[in-house]
Design a protein around this motif. Sequence first.
Motif, PDB file in Angstrom:
ATOM      1  N   ARG A 198     -58.680 -54.606 -53.680  1.00  0.00           N
ATOM      2  CA  ARG A 198     -57.715 -53.516 -53.843  1.00  0.00           C
ATOM      3  C   ARG A 198     -57.227 -52.941 -52.518  1.00  0.00           C
ATOM      4  NH1 ARG A 198     -61.073 -50.282 -58.629  1.00  0.00           N
ATOM      5  NH2 ARG A 198     -60.880 -51.934 -60.210  1.00  0.00           N
ATOM      6  N   ARG A 199     -57.759 -53.463 -51.417  1.00  0.00           N
ATOM      7  CA  ARG A 199     -57.470 -52.914 -50.081  1.00  0.00           C
ATOM      8  C   ARG A 199     -57.726 -51.400 -50.066  1.00  0.00           C
ATOM      9  NH1 ARG A 199     -54.306 -55.839 -46.243  1.00  0.00           N
ATOM     10  NH2 ARG A 199     -54.174 -58.033 -46.841  1.00  0.00           N
ATOM     11  N   ASP A 200     -58.837 -51.022 -50.660  1.00  0.00           N
ATOM     12  CA  ASP A 200     -59.222 -49.613 -50.783  1.00  0.00           C
ATOM     13  C   ASP A 200     -60.095 -49.244 -49.586  1.00  0.00           C
ATOM     14  OD1 ASP A 200     -60.295 -47.137 -51.440  1.00  0.00           O
ATOM     15  OD2 ASP A 200     -60.530 -47.632 -53.566  1.00  0.00           O
ATOM     16  N   GLN A 201     -59.465 -48.690 -48.551  1.00  0.00           N
ATOM     17  CA  GLN A 201     -60.193 -48.403 -47.328  1.00  0.00           C
ATOM     18  C   GLN A 201     -61.263 -47.332 -47.524  1.00  0.00           C
ATOM     19  OE1 GLN A 201     -56.313 -48.029 -45.103  1.00  0.00           O
ATOM     20  NE2 GLN A 201     -57.603 -48.841 -43.468  1.00  0.00           N
ATOM     21  N   THR A 202     -60.997 -46.354 -48.377  1.00  0.00           N
ATOM     22  CA  THR A 202     -61.987 -45.305 -48.625  1.00  0.00           C
ATOM     23  C   THR A 202     -63.247 -45.887 -49.252  1.00  0.00           C
ATOM     24  OG1 THR A 202     -60.254 -43.645 -48.913  1.00  0.00           O
ATOM     25  CG2 THR A 202     -62.427 -43.130 -49.805  1.00  0.00           C
ATOM     26  N   ALA A 203     -63.063 -46.754 -50.255  1.00  0.00           N
ATOM     27  CA  ALA A 203     -64.218 -47.387 -50.899  1.00  0.00           C
ATOM     28  C   ALA A 203     -64.941 -48.312 -49.924  1.00  0.00           C
ATOM     29  CB  ALA A 203     -63.769 -48.160 -52.133  1.00  0.00           C
ATOM     30  N   GLY A 204     -64.186 -49.045 -49.106  1.00  0.00           N
ATOM     31  CA  GLY A 204     -64.812 -49.919 -48.121  1.00  0.00           C
ATOM     32  C   GLY A 204     -65.639 -49.131 -47.121  1.00  0.00           C
ATOM     33  N   ARG A 205     -65.090 -48.014 -46.668  1.00  0.00           N
ATOM     34  CA  ARG A 205     -65.804 -47.166 -45.707  1.00  0.00           C
ATOM     35  C   ARG A 205     -67.084 -46.614 -46.326  1.00  0.00           C
ATOM     36  NH1 ARG A 205     -62.079 -43.545 -45.080  1.00  0.00           N
ATOM     37  NH2 ARG A 205     -60.826 -45.008 -43.870  1.00  0.00           N
ATOM     38  N   ALA A 206     -67.033 -46.280 -47.613  1.00  0.00           N
ATOM     39  CA  ALA A 206     -68.218 -45.745 -48.288  1.00  0.00           C
ATOM     40  C   ALA A 206     -69.341 -46.779 -48.323  1.00  0.00           C
ATOM     41  CB  ALA A 206     -67.855 -45.302 -49.698  1.00  0.00           C
ATOM     42  N   VAL A 207     -68.991 -48.046 -48.578  1.00  0.00           N
ATOM     43  CA  VAL A 207     -70.005 -49.097 -48.581  1.00  0.00           C
ATOM     44  C   VAL A 207     -70.553 -49.317 -47.172  1.00  0.00           C
ATOM     45  CG1 VAL A 207     -70.458 -51.537 -49.020  1.00  0.00           C
ATOM     46  CG2 VAL A 207     -69.004 -50.262 -50.589  1.00  0.00           C
ATOM     47  N   ALA A 208     -69.661 -49.267 -46.200  1.00  0.00           N
ATOM     48  CA  ALA A 208     -70.062 -49.564 -44.821  1.00  0.00           C
ATOM     49  C   ALA A 208     -71.007 -48.520 -44.236  1.00  0.00           C
ATOM     50  CB  ALA A 208     -68.823 -49.682 -43.937  1.00  0.00           C
ATOM     51  N   THR A 209     -70.934 -47.298 -44.743  1.00  0.00           N
ATOM     52  CA  THR A 209     -71.672 -46.196 -44.107  1.00  0.00           C
ATOM     53  C   THR A 209     -72.835 -45.664 -44.941  1.00  0.00           C
ATOM     54  OG1 THR A 209     -70.083 -44.590 -45.012  1.00  0.00           O
ATOM     55  CG2 THR A 209     -69.634 -45.466 -42.808  1.00  0.00           C
TER      56      THR A 209
END
Length: 220
Positions: free
Chosen positions: A37-48
């Motif tokens: 989904r190119r969901d940067q907020t969700a990606g950032r949540a997983v990364a951190t």
Amino acid sequence: MPDDTFEARLDALRADVCEMGRTVTARLERAVTAYERRDQTAGRAVATTDGDINERYLALEGECIDLLALHQPLASDLRLVVASFKILTDLERVGDLASNLGGAVDAMAGDTVPSVPITDIGEMALAQLEAALTAYETGDPGRCHDVAAADTDLDQRCGAATNDLVRSLVNRSPDDVAATLADTKRYLLTVRDLERVGDHAVNIAARTLYMVENDAALIY
């Protein structure tokens, strides 16, 4: 006379490893979905948010060490503890790879790299991981061999994606290559990380086969 406390701790260990597996799988699934989904907020949540997995890993690793040191298990009980100990390491590393994928999503805005089937590759890796964890939970040796066989397909898909990406660079002008180099590197690393998820799934299957049948055929 059986040691009821020891048996209860063994059962709890296996249940806790399964629960950690579900947590790691869910994190990887969220990262793959965020990528799709190119969901940067969700990606950032997983990364951190990898800290809870690391804490759980350390706690269960300590439990394995206690079981080995205090009870000195033999035969199948020993294999269960040793296999679980090693599987925990694989799960912790998959958690790290899921964080890497989340970070890649966070950096996707405005990228200039041709389409790469990361989502498809991620779903293949996810299915392989889920199958390996089911094999551990159910003690299914046949599924262990299925996981190992599926890794060939994942490796081939990752190799094809890498070759396609490199080939696309060859057909570009030097200026275009320079402009897309950082994005290209990120895609290549992401493909490599997803291939490693499959490798960890095979490790889990191999440890499970050793645990269930004292068979080291998949261990390499």
